[in-house]
Design a protein around this motif. Structure first.
Motif: not given
Lengths: 468, 468
Positions: A313, A317-321, B143-145, B348-349
Motif C-alpha cells: 500500500s 497502491s493502496a487501492s489495489v490492496r 488507482l493509488t489511494d 478496494s476503490p
C-alpha cells in the motif's frame, strides 16, 4: 451493447428525453415507461439504443425494470443526484480513529500532512496502468473466480524472493496473502488473542494498532521508543511484570518516529521474548523505503516466534490492496482457516495479479530508487521549514516520509490539529499515537503531503491560535 | 522501459544468457553479475535492455539488486521454478472448512459440483474486460489511494437503487461497502457478539456461517428449514428458550436448500424477533438470481433490527470482490470504525470502480436475464439426471444454481464426498451444512459445475462404493 460514436450520442439523447419527462412530471413515480419498440419508432432510433438507455437509467436508479413487464419510474423519492456524500464528523473525539477517518474521508483537494500515504503523483502510475491493461487480456478464470486460500502463486513467489533479501528464509508453506497489511495484523490477533490479553506496543506507535487492539478488547501496554528501537531495559521489565502475550512493532522506519532497530537491541528483545514466551508481529509496511537494509527481528529469529507482516500500500497502491503474513507453517495453516471463515479467501486474485505485474514489469526498481532519493531531499527540505516555525524533528529518519516532531512553543497538538481542520487541513496530533498520552506536544508530519503553500499558512495560524 | 518487438526479444536473450550461466554454475550463489555497461557491450545490446533483463530476473528471485552496488546471484537455495503449490490436504476432517478449502485450492481443471460459484464462462466476462480497460484510463488517485471509509460513491448510489427495487428504502448514511459479503457478516458479528453468545442459523445453512461463528466463539443453534423459510413454531420456541442474540439467514434462494421465505413466515419471524429483541442478518448474496422478487425481511422491517448484506461475487466476479452492509445509521457509524480498525478501509476503490462500471455499462441486465433462463434449464436437466441415479431433489428451487438432494440409496454423503475427492471431484456433503448433523444422506449440488461427463462417472462410482 457497447456504445460509441453516433450510437452513443443517441443513447444519451434517449436518456435525456426520459429524464426531462420525469423532471417535468410528465412521467411520475411508478409510471410505466413507453415500450422499447414504440419509443424507438417515436425517436427514430434503433430498439437496442433504447434498451441501452433504459439499462443505464435503471442502473442510475431513476427507472426500474420489472422482470418480464417493462420499465417503470422508480417509486422511491430518491432522485440520484440528491445523493450527496456523508461528511466526516468534525465534532468527534480526537482518538485513534480521528486521523484515519478525517484523512480517508476528506475531499481529494484537502491537504493531508497527517495521513500515512504518498500522493498519487509519487506512485508508480505508469506501471499500474500497464498492469491493468494486461489484466484486461488475462484468462477469464482469473477475472471471475475466487482465489486460492494462500493467494496468487506468482505474487507469493516474488514475496519469498523479497523476504530472502531481508535474510528471511521462508518456505512456501510459511506464507499467505491477505486482503491488506491491516487485515494481516488483525488475523494474527484473532488467532493469538483472547479478550483481556495484554499486548505490548511502542509508545508512540501507529495509531491504528491502538484502534485494532481495542477491537480485540486487549489490554494495551506501551514501551518507550528510542532512536534504536524500544527501550530495552523497560521492555525486559514489562515482560516480567505485565506478561504480554504479543508485541507489535515496526523494526525499520518505525511509525511515527522513523527510528531504526539496532542489531544489539534486536538480539536483546528476542532473548527476552524467548524467556517470556512472547510472540512478536513485525510489521514491515515501510521497509521498502529504507535506503539500505537494517536488521529484522524475523531474520534473527527465523520466523519462529516472530511473524512478519507487510503490504504494497505504501509503495505500489493502496487501492489495489494486498498484504501478507510470513510465519511458522503450522500457524499459517490455522490462519488460512480463519481467513476462509471470516473473508472466504484472502487477497483478490485481480489485485495480486496487478501487483505481481507491476513488480515484475521492470521499471519498479528504478521507480523505488528515485522515490527514495526524492524522499531524502523532501525530508531535509520540510524539516528545515518546520524548524523555522518552531517545530523540531525528534530524529532525522534514514528513510520514509514521516517526521515525528516536537512543538517547541509548547502548544497542545490536539488543539493545533482541531484548528487546522477548521481550515481544511488534516494533521496528526501526537497523542493519537501514544498509549501513555505523553505526546501532547508532538505531531507526525507526512513530508510528501506538504507541497501546498496553504498547509504552511494554516499550520502557522493554528500554532498561533492553539493554547499552550 | 516497456519491452516490445525486437527490444523485448533482446531482453529475453539477456535473461536466458544469465539463467544459463547460473544453471551451469559459471555464476554461483552470491556472485556479482557483470556490470550493466560491460554486458551490454559484450552482447551488443543497449544498457537499458540489460537493466530490463536484470530487473526481471531480480523480480523472479534469481538475482538481487544490492542498493548502490550492482546485481548478485541470490544466495538462497531457492530456484524459483522449484516453488510448487502447497497441495490441499486430503486427510483433514470433513468439517465446515473442508468444502471451502478443497474447492478454493483445487486445480482449475478439477470439477467442483460442491463449490458455491459459477464457472467463468457463465460470468459477464465481456463487461468485466470493458470495465478493466476503462479502469486503465481512469484518474491516478483512484488507482493509488485508499478509498473513503464508506466505499465508492458510484457503487453505493447503484446499490441504493437496487435496494429500492427490493422495497428497502435506505438513506446514504445507512450503507457501507466492505471487502466482501463474508467480511460484511464478520464485521456485524464483531460488532454484536461476545464469546459465548447464542446465534441462530438455519439447519441446514451455508457451511461458512458455521465456520465464521466458530471463529467468534458463538454458541450455535439451528432451526429446521422448510420450503417457505424456517419452521416458525420451532423458531418461536427457540427464541423463548435459547435467547439467541442474532439470527443469520438467506430469505431468497436459501443456501443450500433453495427455499424461499413466504410473506406470512416473514411477518411471524419479525414479530417474534421484536418480542425477544433478536437482531437478524439477511444475507441476500443469491438474490439477483431470483426470477421474480420474493419478500425480504429487511423490507418488512425497514432496516430496524434487520441488517441486509450482499455482494457481487455470485453474478459479477468473485475475484473483483466487494460486499455491502445496509443497516441502521447509528450501527453503520460503529461498523465503519470497526472496519477502519481491522482493515483500514473497506472495499478496494479499484474493485468498486470495476463493479460499478459493469453494472452501469448496459448489457448486464441482459446478461442476468439470460443467466436466469439458462439456470432454469440447467436445474431441470441436472435434476433429471440426478434422479436417474437415485439422488432426489428435496425441492425444485425457483432460481439459483443449487439443488439440495437426498441420496435415496441411503449412502453416507461424507463417504461419497471422500471417495469422489480421490477421483478429483469436489462434492459438498450434507453434514457440513447441518448444525444438528442430521443431513448425512444429503448433498448440495451446483448444477453449473456438472457439465463434465467425468463428474457423473465419479459420482456413480462413489455412490456404489460408499457404505450405507
Amino acid at each position: 451493447m457497447q456504445s460509441g460514436g453516433r450510437s452513443g450520442t443517441r443513447t444519451l439523447d434517449v436518456m435525456s428525453a426520459i429524464r426531462a419527462k420525469v423532471a417535468c412530471r410528465a412521467l411520475g413515480a411508478g409510471d410505466r415507461l413507453p415500450s422499447i419498440r414504440s419509443l424507438a419508432a417515436a425517436m427514430g432510433v434503433s430498439p437496442s439504443t433504447v434498451v441501452e438507455a433504459y439499462d443505464r437509467l435503471a442502473a442510475e436508479g431513476l427507472i426500474r425494470a420489472r422482470r418480464g413487464s417493462g420499465f417503470y419510474v422508480s417509486p422511491t423519492i430518491m432522485p440520484p443526484l440528491a445523493l450527496t456524500e456523508v461528511e466526516p464528523r468534525r465534532d468527534r473525539e480526537v482518538d485513534p480513529f480521528w486521523v484515519s477517518r478525517q484523512s480517508l474521508d476528506a475531499d481529494a483537494a484537502v491537504p493531508k500532512p497527517g495521513c500515512g500515504w504518498l500522493p498519487a503523483s509519487w506512485m508508480p502510475e505508469a506501471g499500474l496502468r500497464r498492469a491493468i491493461r494486461a489484466l484486461a487480456r488475462t484468462e477469464a478464470d482469473l477475472l471471475t473466480d475466487y482465489g486460492s486460500t494462500r493467494g496468487g502463486l506468482v505474487l507469493r513467489r516474488l514475496l519469498l524472493a523479497r523476504l530472502a533479501e531481508d535474510a528471511i528464509a521462508a518456505s512456501v508453506d510459511q506464507l499467505m496473502l491477505t486482503g491488506s497489511g491491516t487485515q494481516a495484523t488483525d488475523l494474527v490477533c484473532r488467532f493469538l488473542l483472547r479478550p483481556g490479553d495484554t499486548v505490548l506496543v511502542d509508545d508512540p506507535c501507529y495509531f491504528n494498532f491502538r484502534a485494532l487492539l481495542r477491537a480485540h478488547q486487549a489490554r494495551i501496554v506501551g514501551v518507550p521508543t528510542t532512536p534504536t528501537g524500544p527501550d530495552v531495559a523497560r521492555f525486559e521489565q514489562i515482560l516480567s511484570t505485565e506478561r504480554p502475550r504479543l508485541y507489535i512493532t515496526n523494526s525499520a522506519l518505525h511509525n511515527p518516529t522513523g527510528a531504526t532497530l539496532s542489531l544489539a537491541t534486536a538480539h536483546r528483545l528476542l532473548t527476552a521474548a524467548a524467556a517470556h514466551d512472547l510472540i512478536i508481529i513485525e510489521d514491515d509496511i515501510f521497509g521498502d523505503l529504507e535506503p539500505e537494509r537494517s536488521p529484522r527481528l524475523a531474520a534473527l529469529d527465523g520466523l519462529n516466534r516472530v511473524i512478519r507482516i507487510g503490504s504494497f500500500s505504501k509503495t505500489l497502491s493502496a487501492s489495489v490492496r494486498s498484504g501478507y503474513i510470513a510465519a511458522r507453517a503450522d500457524w499459517i495453516e490455522h490462519l488460512i482457516d480463519l481467513q476462509v471463515a471470516t473473508s472466504f479467501g484472502g487477497s483478490s486474485p485481480v489485485a495480486t495479479e496487478i501487483i505481481a505485474k507491476v513488480l515484475v514489469g521492470g521499471g519498479y526498481r528504478k521507480h523505488m530508487e528515485e522515490l527514495r532519493q526524492k524522499l531524502t531531499r523532501t525530508r531535509r527540505d520540510v524539516a528545515r521549514k518546520l524548524q523555522a516555525i518552531g517545530i523540531e524533528p525528534w530524529l532525522m529518519p534514514r528513510g520514509g516520509f514521516f517526521l515525528w516532531c516536537r512543538l517547541t512553543g509548547g502548544q497542545d497538538a490536539t488543539q493545533v490539529a482541531r484548528a487546522a481542520l477548521e481550515d481544511n487541513v488534516v494533521l496528526a496530533p501526537g497523542n493519537v499515537f501514544s498509549v501513555s498520552q505523553t505526546a501532547s506536544h508532538f505531531m507526525r508530519f507526512n513530508v510528501t503531503q506538504m507541497n501546498d503553500p496553504l498547509v504552511w499558512d494554516v499550520l502557522r495560524r493554528a500554532l498561533k491560535a492553539a493554547p499552550k
